[in-house]
Design a protein around this motif. Sequence first.
Motif, PDB file in Angstrom:
ATOM      1  N   LEU A 299      23.829  55.957 -22.167  1.00  0.00           N
ATOM      2  CA  LEU A 299      22.375  55.891 -21.730  1.00  0.00           C
ATOM      3  C   LEU A 299      22.542  56.136 -20.111  1.00  0.00           C
ATOM      4  CD1 LEU A 299      19.414  55.040 -21.663  1.00  0.00           C
ATOM      5  CD2 LEU A 299      20.184  52.548 -21.610  1.00  0.00           C
ATOM      6  N   ILE A 300      23.447  55.893 -19.463  1.00  0.00           N
ATOM      7  CA  ILE A 300      23.700  56.039 -18.167  1.00  0.00           C
ATOM      8  C   ILE A 300      23.853  57.590 -17.677  1.00  0.00           C
ATOM      9  CG2 ILE A 300      25.418  56.184 -16.142  1.00  0.00           C
ATOM     10  CD1 ILE A 300      25.765  53.158 -17.083  1.00  0.00           C
ATOM     11  N   ALA A 301      24.579  58.191 -18.689  1.00  0.00           N
ATOM     12  CA  ALA A 301      24.609  59.849 -18.724  1.00  0.00           C
ATOM     13  C   ALA A 301      23.354  60.325 -18.869  1.00  0.00           C
ATOM     14  CB  ALA A 301      25.591  60.278 -19.827  1.00  0.00           C
ATOM     15  N   ALA A 302      22.437  60.042 -19.849  1.00  0.00           N
ATOM     16  CA  ALA A 302      21.206  60.364 -20.112  1.00  0.00           C
ATOM     17  C   ALA A 302      20.307  60.423 -18.677  1.00  0.00           C
ATOM     18  CB  ALA A 302      20.447  59.753 -21.317  1.00  0.00           C
ATOM     19  N   VAL A 303      20.215  59.175 -18.216  1.00  0.00           N
ATOM     20  CA  VAL A 303      19.530  58.967 -17.017  1.00  0.00           C
ATOM     21  C   VAL A 303      19.836  59.898 -15.779  1.00  0.00           C
ATOM     22  CG1 VAL A 303      18.938  57.284 -15.016  1.00  0.00           C
ATOM     23  CG2 VAL A 303      18.938  56.488 -17.599  1.00  0.00           C
ATOM     24  N   ASP A 304      21.422  59.981 -15.805  1.00  0.00           N
ATOM     25  CA  ASP A 304      22.064  61.069 -14.627  1.00  0.00           C
ATOM     26  C   ASP A 304      21.385  62.495 -14.928  1.00  0.00           C
ATOM     27  OD1 ASP A 304      23.198  58.919 -13.499  1.00  0.00           O
ATOM     28  OD2 ASP A 304      25.144  59.406 -14.518  1.00  0.00           O
ATOM     29  N   THR A 305      21.184  62.805 -16.127  1.00  0.00           N
ATOM     30  CA  THR A 305      20.726  64.150 -16.585  1.00  0.00           C
ATOM     31  C   THR A 305      19.132  64.349 -16.098  1.00  0.00           C
ATOM     32  OG1 THR A 305      22.234  64.488 -18.383  1.00  0.00           O
ATOM     33  CG2 THR A 305      20.458  65.816 -18.133  1.00  0.00           C
ATOM     34  N   ILE A 306      18.600  63.426 -16.252  1.00  0.00           N
ATOM     35  CA  ILE A 306      17.136  63.341 -15.716  1.00  0.00           C
ATOM     36  C   ILE A 306      17.012  63.351 -14.225  1.00  0.00           C
ATOM     37  CG2 ILE A 306      14.900  61.997 -16.132  1.00  0.00           C
ATOM     38  CD1 ILE A 306      16.038  60.885 -18.518  1.00  0.00           C
ATOM     39  N   TYR A 307      17.899  62.768 -13.666  1.00  0.00           N
ATOM     40  CA  TYR A 307      17.796  62.433 -12.287  1.00  0.00           C
ATOM     41  C   TYR A 307      18.082  63.873 -11.580  1.00  0.00           C
ATOM     42  CZ  TYR A 307      19.875  61.801  -7.612  1.00  0.00           C
ATOM     43  OH  TYR A 307      20.207  61.890  -6.315  1.00  0.00           O
ATOM     44  N   ASP A 308      18.919  64.623 -12.239  1.00  0.00           N
ATOM     45  CA  ASP A 308      19.291  66.005 -11.641  1.00  0.00           C
ATOM     46  C   ASP A 308      17.715  66.852 -11.507  1.00  0.00           C
ATOM     47  OD1 ASP A 308      21.787  65.559 -10.873  1.00  0.00           O
ATOM     48  OD2 ASP A 308      22.636  66.198 -12.942  1.00  0.00           O
ATOM     49  N   THR A 309      17.328  66.661 -12.772  1.00  0.00           N
ATOM     50  CA  THR A 309      15.940  67.318 -12.907  1.00  0.00           C
ATOM     51  C   THR A 309      14.732  66.963 -12.045  1.00  0.00           C
ATOM     52  OG1 THR A 309      16.337  67.731 -15.380  1.00  0.00           O
ATOM     53  CG2 THR A 309      14.186  68.217 -14.535  1.00  0.00           C
ATOM     54  N   MET A 310      14.812  65.489 -11.746  1.00  0.00           N
ATOM     55  CA  MET A 310      13.746  64.965 -10.859  1.00  0.00           C
ATOM     56  C   MET A 310      13.915  65.504  -9.487  1.00  0.00           C
ATOM     57  SD  MET A 310      13.788  61.007 -11.659  1.00  0.00           S
ATOM     58  CE  MET A 310      12.670  60.426 -13.093  1.00  0.00           C
ATOM     59  N   VAL A 311      15.199  65.442  -9.186  1.00  0.00           N
ATOM     60  CA  VAL A 311      15.526  65.864  -7.626  1.00  0.00           C
ATOM     61  C   VAL A 311      15.069  67.493  -7.561  1.00  0.00           C
ATOM     62  CG1 VAL A 311      17.262  66.492  -6.076  1.00  0.00           C
ATOM     63  CG2 VAL A 311      17.349  64.495  -7.306  1.00  0.00           C
ATOM     64  N   ALA A 312      15.217  68.199  -8.678  1.00  0.00           N
ATOM     65  CA  ALA A 312      15.222  69.531  -8.428  1.00  0.00           C
ATOM     66  C   ALA A 312      13.505  69.847  -8.138  1.00  0.00           C
ATOM     67  CB  ALA A 312      15.463  70.319  -9.272  1.00  0.00           C
ATOM     68  N   ASP A 313      12.914  69.188  -9.143  1.00  0.00           N
ATOM     69  CA  ASP A 313      11.166  69.248  -8.988  1.00  0.00           C
ATOM     70  C   ASP A 313      10.813  68.571  -7.648  1.00  0.00           C
ATOM     71  OD1 ASP A 313      11.497  70.407 -11.489  1.00  0.00           O
ATOM     72  OD2 ASP A 313      11.095  68.420 -12.647  1.00  0.00           O
ATOM     73  N   TRP A 314      11.259  67.480  -7.439  1.00  0.00           N
ATOM     74  CA  TRP A 314      10.760  66.908  -6.216  1.00  0.00           C
ATOM     75  C   TRP A 314      11.147  67.792  -4.817  1.00  0.00           C
ATOM     76  CZ3 TRP A 314      13.837  65.049  -1.867  1.00  0.00           C
ATOM     77  CH2 TRP A 314      13.172  64.542  -1.037  1.00  0.00           C
ATOM     78  N   VAL A 315      12.110  68.371  -4.895  1.00  0.00           N
ATOM     79  CA  VAL A 315      12.239  69.307  -3.493  1.00  0.00           C
ATOM     80  C   VAL A 315      11.107  70.238  -3.356  1.00  0.00           C
ATOM     81  CG1 VAL A 315      13.421  71.299  -2.623  1.00  0.00           C
ATOM     82  CG2 VAL A 315      14.762  69.235  -3.673  1.00  0.00           C
ATOM     83  N   ASP A 316      10.532  70.816  -4.455  1.00  0.00           N
ATOM     84  CA  ASP A 316       9.376  71.711  -4.264  1.00  0.00           C
ATOM     85  C   ASP A 316       8.167  70.790  -3.657  1.00  0.00           C
ATOM     86  OD1 ASP A 316      10.677  73.983  -4.898  1.00  0.00           O
ATOM     87  OD2 ASP A 316      10.325  73.862  -6.805  1.00  0.00           O
ATOM     88  N   ALA A 317       7.844  69.826  -4.539  1.00  0.00           N
ATOM     89  CA  ALA A 317       6.717  68.838  -4.107  1.00  0.00           C
ATOM     90  C   ALA A 317       6.764  68.265  -2.866  1.00  0.00           C
ATOM     91  CB  ALA A 317       6.691  67.927  -5.200  1.00  0.00           C
ATOM     92  N   ALA A 318       8.150  68.050  -2.155  1.00  0.00           N
ATOM     93  CA  ALA A 318       8.131  67.490  -0.939  1.00  0.00           C
ATOM     94  C   ALA A 318       7.833  68.459   0.144  1.00  0.00           C
ATOM     95  CB  ALA A 318       9.402  66.828  -0.727  1.00  0.00           C
ATOM     96  N   LYS A 319       8.363  69.475   0.054  1.00  0.00           N
ATOM     97  CA  LYS A 319       8.166  70.938   1.037  1.00  0.00           C
ATOM     98  C   LYS A 319       6.440  70.935   1.019  1.00  0.00           C
ATOM     99  CE  LYS A 319      12.419  73.444   0.501  1.00  0.00           C
ATOM    100  NZ  LYS A 319      12.978  74.540  -0.081  1.00  0.00           N
ATOM    101  N   ALA A 320       5.913  71.010  -0.183  1.00  0.00           N
ATOM    102  CA  ALA A 320       4.279  71.212  -0.149  1.00  0.00           C
ATOM    103  C   ALA A 320       3.730  69.960   0.549  1.00  0.00           C
ATOM    104  CB  ALA A 320       3.936  71.401  -1.418  1.00  0.00           C
TER     105      ALA A 320
END
Length: 350
Positions: A299-320
């Motif tokens: 379960l921790i590994a599954a959350v860590d994978t989601i975290y990596d996707t979250m950060v990548a998506d957030w970077v673009d949103a934060a720049k905007a």
Amino acid sequence: MITFTKSMLKGAVAASAMMAGTMASAETLTMSSWVPPTHFVHTDFLVPFTEKVAEATEGRVTVTILPAPLASPPQHWELARNGVADITWGNFTYEPERFVSMWFAEFPNAGTHAEAQSRALWRTYEAHLAGNAAFEGVKMLAVGMFGGGQLHHGSKTVTAPEDLANVKFRMGGPIQEKLLSSLGAVPVAAPATKAYEMLESGVIDGSLHTMESVVNFRLEDSLEHHTIFPNGFYDATFFVIMNGAKWDGLSDQDKAAIEGIIGEELSAAWGKNFDLQNPAAIEKLGAAGHEIVDASPELIAAVDTIYDTMVADWVDAAKAAGVADPQAMLRFYNDTYKSLAPQSAVPVSQ
């Protein structure tokens, strides 16, 4: 018959003028709060803050906590920005589109030492966000975090990814929504104050909270199964703000006095309270026979994978949203937190 000399008369006039000037400069500020007066945020954080304001300004500025909130929790930023209340506190999570820049601190693994988190978030705000348009119109008094939110269920153990399939959880913002939906659960948006009635009516099966929130929102009879993530399943970011024009209207003397008790000091006070409350809640719930388990490595590994996707998506949103270098801001927060955490309170998972 009393006879005044000329010097006595001058002294009386001067004293009267001084008293009149003091009375004229006295300022009473209103604060709207949305937790009950028995909640520790009220008794152990807000009330001491009002006392410190009065002490720092030698009584020239006082803060009155209103007997009832002037609006729902998600409206408290606007209450202060528009001057309906002079001071409010609330959760950035409840206005996610306005505060995209703050999402980084709500991701998984943000930490479980609330004082260190809150200090780190204040320093990050000052270094990277103080000039961001989203924060215009208010004076930021403090920011805070709560030491890692966890998973709580009403009737079953949750340790593995498959245990979350189609389970309905109350949650408070887009980070939590993304986590739950990516894990196959069903997110249901609502403030923490609605959790009890939603659990009792069967609208939800579980809810996302800190450990202290289960106790302080009186959910211990509804949530008896708790899943602990060692670095937090998610987090939430909070603010204490004052109407900008009201702040500007204070005297320079009073602003300087209040500056000495806000900022990182007030942010740390927020976190310290959660660092006391979370371990105490674990002890109380454990003594009551609740099941408190660690999330499985899967379960921790599954959350860590989601975290990596979250950060990548957030970077673009934060720049905007006007953040010049989101990756640098995230690194700054993480490095600052790690440097402060060893000096903070006992982690929530111990």
